[in-house]
Design a protein around this motif. Structure first.
Motif, PDB file in Angstrom:
ATOM      1  N   ASP A 170      49.605  27.592  10.430  1.00 24.45           N
ATOM      2  CA  ASP A 170      49.365  26.210  10.006  1.00 24.45           C
ATOM      3  C   ASP A 170      50.198  25.246  10.853  1.00 24.45           C
ATOM      4  OD1 ASP A 170      47.676  27.054   7.953  1.00 24.45           O
ATOM      5  OD2 ASP A 170      49.332  27.206   6.515  1.00 24.45           O
ATOM      6  N   VAL A 171      51.474  25.598  11.067  1.00 25.44           N
ATOM      7  CA  VAL A 171      52.358  24.735  11.850  1.00 25.44           C
ATOM      8  C   VAL A 171      51.810  24.555  13.262  1.00 25.44           C
ATOM      9  CG1 VAL A 171      54.667  24.470  12.807  1.00 25.44           C
ATOM     10  CG2 VAL A 171      54.374  25.405  10.521  1.00 25.44           C
ATOM     11  N   ILE A 172      51.406  25.650  13.882  1.00 28.51           N
ATOM     12  CA  ILE A 172      50.885  25.570  15.252  1.00 28.51           C
ATOM     13  C   ILE A 172      49.610  24.749  15.290  1.00 28.51           C
ATOM     14  CG2 ILE A 172      49.952  26.944  17.148  1.00 28.51           C
ATOM     15  CD1 ILE A 172      51.903  29.177  16.253  1.00 28.51           C
ATOM     16  N   ALA A 173      48.739  24.929  14.310  1.00 28.58           N
ATOM     17  CA  ALA A 173      47.506  24.138  14.256  1.00 28.58           C
ATOM     18  C   ALA A 173      47.807  22.660  14.057  1.00 28.58           C
ATOM     19  CB  ALA A 173      46.603  24.660  13.139  1.00 28.58           C
ATOM     20  N   GLN A 174      48.771  22.350  13.197  1.00 29.87           N
ATOM     21  CA  GLN A 174      49.150  20.952  12.973  1.00 29.87           C
ATOM     22  C   GLN A 174      49.740  20.329  14.236  1.00 29.87           C
ATOM     23  OE1 GLN A 174      51.753  21.496   9.608  1.00 29.87           O
ATOM     24  NE2 GLN A 174      50.063  22.257   8.345  1.00 29.87           N
ATOM     25  N   TYR A 175      50.479  21.113  14.992  1.00 30.90           N
ATOM     26  CA  TYR A 175      51.042  20.630  16.260  1.00 30.90           C
ATOM     27  C   TYR A 175      49.937  20.387  17.285  1.00 30.90           C
ATOM     28  CZ  TYR A 175      53.737  20.875  20.641  1.00 30.90           C
ATOM     29  OH  TYR A 175      54.277  20.629  21.877  1.00 30.90           O
ATOM     30  N   GLN A 176      49.032  21.344  17.394  1.00 28.29           N
ATOM     31  CA  GLN A 176      47.961  21.221  18.383  1.00 28.29           C
ATOM     32  C   GLN A 176      46.963  20.121  18.014  1.00 28.29           C
ATOM     33  OE1 GLN A 176      47.250  22.619  21.267  1.00 28.29           O
ATOM     34  NE2 GLN A 176      48.666  24.321  21.450  1.00 28.29           N
ATOM     35  N   LYS A 177      46.481  20.150  16.791  1.00 28.34           N
ATOM     36  CA  LYS A 177      45.433  19.210  16.396  1.00 28.34           C
ATOM     37  C   LYS A 177      45.963  17.804  16.177  1.00 28.34           C
ATOM     38  CE  LYS A 177      42.594  22.716  14.041  1.00 28.34           C
ATOM     39  NZ  LYS A 177      42.020  23.121  12.726  1.00 28.34           N
ATOM     40  N   GLY A 178      47.166  17.698  15.602  1.00 28.05           N
ATOM     41  CA  GLY A 178      47.642  16.388  15.191  1.00 28.05           C
ATOM     42  C   GLY A 178      48.577  15.702  16.148  1.00 28.05           C
ATOM     43  N   ILE A 179      49.148  16.444  17.114  1.00 26.25           N
ATOM     44  CA  ILE A 179      50.165  15.838  17.976  1.00 26.25           C
ATOM     45  C   ILE A 179      49.769  15.882  19.448  1.00 26.25           C
ATOM     46  CG2 ILE A 179      52.561  16.030  18.766  1.00 26.25           C
ATOM     47  CD1 ILE A 179      53.371  16.864  15.989  1.00 26.25           C
ATOM     48  N   VAL A 180      49.766  17.059  20.048  1.00 28.53           N
ATOM     49  CA  VAL A 180      49.534  17.130  21.497  1.00 28.53           C
ATOM     50  C   VAL A 180      48.067  17.188  21.861  1.00 28.53           C
ATOM     51  CG1 VAL A 180      51.774  18.140  21.992  1.00 28.53           C
ATOM     52  CG2 VAL A 180      49.842  19.638  21.487  1.00 28.53           C
ATOM     53  N   GLY A 181      47.213  17.507  20.900  1.00 30.61           N
ATOM     54  CA  GLY A 181      45.785  17.535  21.171  1.00 30.61           C
ATOM     55  C   GLY A 181      45.303  18.910  21.587  1.00 30.61           C
ATOM     56  N   LEU A 182      44.053  19.168  21.319  1.00 30.01           N
ATOM     57  CA  LEU A 182      43.448  20.441  21.669  1.00 30.01           C
ATOM     58  C   LEU A 182      43.129  20.493  23.159  1.00 30.01           C
ATOM     59  CD1 LEU A 182      41.026  20.782  18.643  1.00 30.01           C
ATOM     60  CD2 LEU A 182      43.156  22.032  19.015  1.00 30.01           C
ATOM     61  N   PRO A 183      43.187  21.664  23.773  1.00 30.96           N
ATOM     62  CA  PRO A 183      42.857  21.767  25.197  1.00 30.96           C
ATOM     63  C   PRO A 183      41.381  21.518  25.435  1.00 30.96           C
ATOM     64  CG  PRO A 183      43.156  23.940  24.241  1.00 30.96           C
ATOM     65  CD  PRO A 183      43.572  22.964  23.192  1.00 30.96           C
ATOM     66  N   ALA A 184      41.066  21.151  26.644  1.00 31.06           N
ATOM     67  CA  ALA A 184      39.665  20.942  27.015  1.00 31.06           C
ATOM     68  C   ALA A 184      38.907  22.267  26.951  1.00 31.06           C
ATOM     69  CB  ALA A 184      39.569  20.352  28.421  1.00 31.06           C
ATOM     70  N   LEU A 185      37.647  22.203  26.614  1.00 31.93           N
ATOM     71  CA  LEU A 185      36.813  23.394  26.565  1.00 31.93           C
ATOM     72  C   LEU A 185      36.667  23.961  27.974  1.00 31.93           C
ATOM     73  CD1 LEU A 185      35.041  25.252  24.820  1.00 31.93           C
ATOM     74  CD2 LEU A 185      33.107  23.747  25.363  1.00 31.93           C
ATOM     75  N   GLN A 186      37.002  25.225  28.132  1.00 29.09           N
ATOM     76  CA  GLN A 186      36.966  25.870  29.440  1.00 29.09           C
ATOM     77  C   GLN A 186      35.698  26.710  29.609  1.00 29.09           C
ATOM     78  OE1 GLN A 186      39.602  25.347  31.769  1.00 29.09           O
ATOM     79  NE2 GLN A 186      39.979  23.793  30.209  1.00 29.09           N
ATOM     80  N   MET A 187      35.413  27.051  30.874  1.00 34.67           N
ATOM     81  CA  MET A 187      34.319  27.978  31.138  1.00 34.67           C
ATOM     82  C   MET A 187      34.650  29.318  30.495  1.00 34.67           C
ATOM     83  SD  MET A 187      34.910  25.702  33.656  1.00 34.67           S
ATOM     84  CE  MET A 187      35.847  26.504  34.935  1.00 34.67           C
ATOM     85  N   TYR A 188      33.627  30.064  30.108  1.00 34.89           N
ATOM     86  CA  TYR A 188      33.842  31.315  29.380  1.00 34.89           C
ATOM     87  C   TYR A 188      34.703  32.285  30.182  1.00 34.89           C
ATOM     88  CZ  TYR A 188      32.772  35.456  26.592  1.00 34.89           C
ATOM     89  OH  TYR A 188      32.878  36.576  25.810  1.00 34.89           O
TER      90      TYR A 188
END
Length: 439
Positions: A290-308
């Motif tokens: 949960d902490v990592i998700a809150q950091y990624q989603k709410g603070i630094v942002g999710l990474p760009a979608l990459q090629m498979y």
């Protein structure tokens, strides 16, 4: 063109076949050690017996003029005594801003009250450099997972606690806030035998331990144990075990891009930085994921979608001397039955470490095209690293002509001194042959 390293250009296609070894071999070209330009680790002040103890000599601050807002409050912080000038000039007047940004996230900012355009960037990290989260507009102290309390006795101190059980997850009680133009410090109390993870970027044990000191700054060094790597991520997760089975986790993020150090001790963590402000974010978890998700989603942002294919296994290192060696690495994976999606080249492939070139002795273009054809036929991909610095040619040597420099100079693409218009020059890998870069 400001970063030392940049992401590589990518050459890729997708078909399936078996990789074949090349029929040509090439002369070995010695490579430089990857540590050749690694900066030495800084010695933390904690190890210097002559260093001032800011907690002993500085007066701290007093809070006043509290103004409540919809999602928190602001207050003035005024220095509570004579300036200590431990490592710089004390900032006498500060602003405290507390914001309940989301149910799981609390923001605490402390920054100079009086800022002008000339000095704002020294203290306030621009959002275009590092994302700055904002509130959801609906969370309040009454609906947050976290609570913020403070006291002025003997000086301003604060704590962040869980609403559900009253557990303190961050507390400066018993310590002073130190805020100078070249030195900031705060100390938080910790539970016995605490478990902290994170505070990257470096190579160390997963759990940091309770006797750990790390000075963070961006260093062009790829693999030092307990040393700095390419960036700084001042974020940690703390997990507290209750009965040997259940646990609660929370996160702390200190948004600051200046050189800094974290001192993990038996019952405290000390956070110091040589600039910026206190820009803290507390995440309630309660699970590590949960902490990592809150950091990624709410603070630094999710990474760009990459090629498979980028999610597959990649192989990269400094020191692949020629196309033959590179092919042998690819074949080694195939012979071992290990699926390899991508093979990378560090700057060994360049002509005298110049971007957009191939060394004709060890990485000639023709055999390189044959290598890529075999790689792509096997459904594999190739990434050549590109340095973000451009070699600056010698104007008095016609044989030193380098078109990327000429084109960039003509386009005014390089960083310049705003007063004189001159280029900024700096040393990078071409210094090994006595040359300079524009950074």
């Amino acid at each position: 063109m400001m970063l030392k390293r940049s992401l590589a250009a990518v050459l890729a296609s997708s078909v399936l076949a078996a990789a074949q070894a090349p029929s040509t071999t090439y002369r070995t070209i010695p490579s430089l050690s990857p540590q050749i330009d690694a900066a030495p680790s800084l010695v933390p002040a904690i190890y210097d017996p002559t260093a001032p103890n800011a907690q002993a000599t500085c007066p701290g601050y007093k809070a006043s003029n509290v103004v409540n807002t919809t999602q928190g409050f602001t207050a003035d912080l005024t220095i509570a005594g004579p300036a200590c000038s431990a490592y710089g000039n004390d900032i006498a007047d500060l602003t405290l801003a507390v914001e309940y940004q989301a149910k799981q996230r609390l923001s605490v900012k402390i920054y100079p009250r009086h800022l002008a355009p000339q000095n704002t960037s020294l203290y306030i990290l621009p959002a275009f450099l590092t994302p700055e989260p904002s509130g959801d507009g609906s969370t309040t102290a009454a609906t947050s997972d976290l609570s913020f309390t403070w006291s002025n006795e003997p000086s301003f101190q604060f704590k962040v606690s869980r609403v559900s059980n009253g557990e303190e997850i961050f507390s400066t009680y018993g310590y002073k806030i130190v805020f100078e133009d070249q030195f900031l410090e705060l100390v938080t109390n910790m539970v016995k035998d605490y478990n902290v993870y994170g505070l990257a970027e470096n190579i160390h044990d997963f759990r940091l331990g309770n006797n750990f000191t790390q000075t963070f700054y961006a260093a062009d060094s790829g693999n030092p144990i307990d040393g700095n790597l390419y960036g700084t991520h001042p974020f940690y997760v703390e997990t507290r075990y209750k009965d040997g089975a259940s646990s609660l986790s929370h996160g702390v993020y200190a948004r600051n891009a200046h050189g800094q150090e974290w001192l993990l001790r038996n019952r405290t963590i000390t956070y110091r930085t040589i600039g910026g402000s206190f820009d803290l974010y507390f995440l309630s978890g309660p699970k590590p994921t949960d902490v990592i998700a809150q950091y990624q989603k709410g603070i630094v942002g999710l990474p760009a979608l990459q090629m498979y294919w980028t999610f597959g296994f990649h192989q990269c290192r400094w020191g692949y001397e020629n196309w033959t060696v590179l092919q042998e690495v690819v074949d080694g994976y195939a012979n071992a039955g290990i699926q390899l999606e991508v093979i990378w080249n560090d700057i060994d492939y360049m002509n005298q470490y110049r971007d957009f070139t191939n060394g004709e002795l060890n990485y000639p273009v023709g055999p390189g095209q044959e290598f890529l054809a075999r790689l792509h036929a096997a459904g594999q991909h190739y990434v050549p690293i590109i340095d973000s610095n451009i070699y600056a040619e010698n104007p008095s040597n016609a044989s030193d002509a380098y078109e990327p420099f000429q084109r960039g100079a003509a386009m005014s693409a390089f960083i310049r001194n705003p007063g004189t218009g001159d280029f900024y020059y700096g040393d990078n890998w071409p210094v090994s042959i006595g040359s300079l870069n524009i950074s």
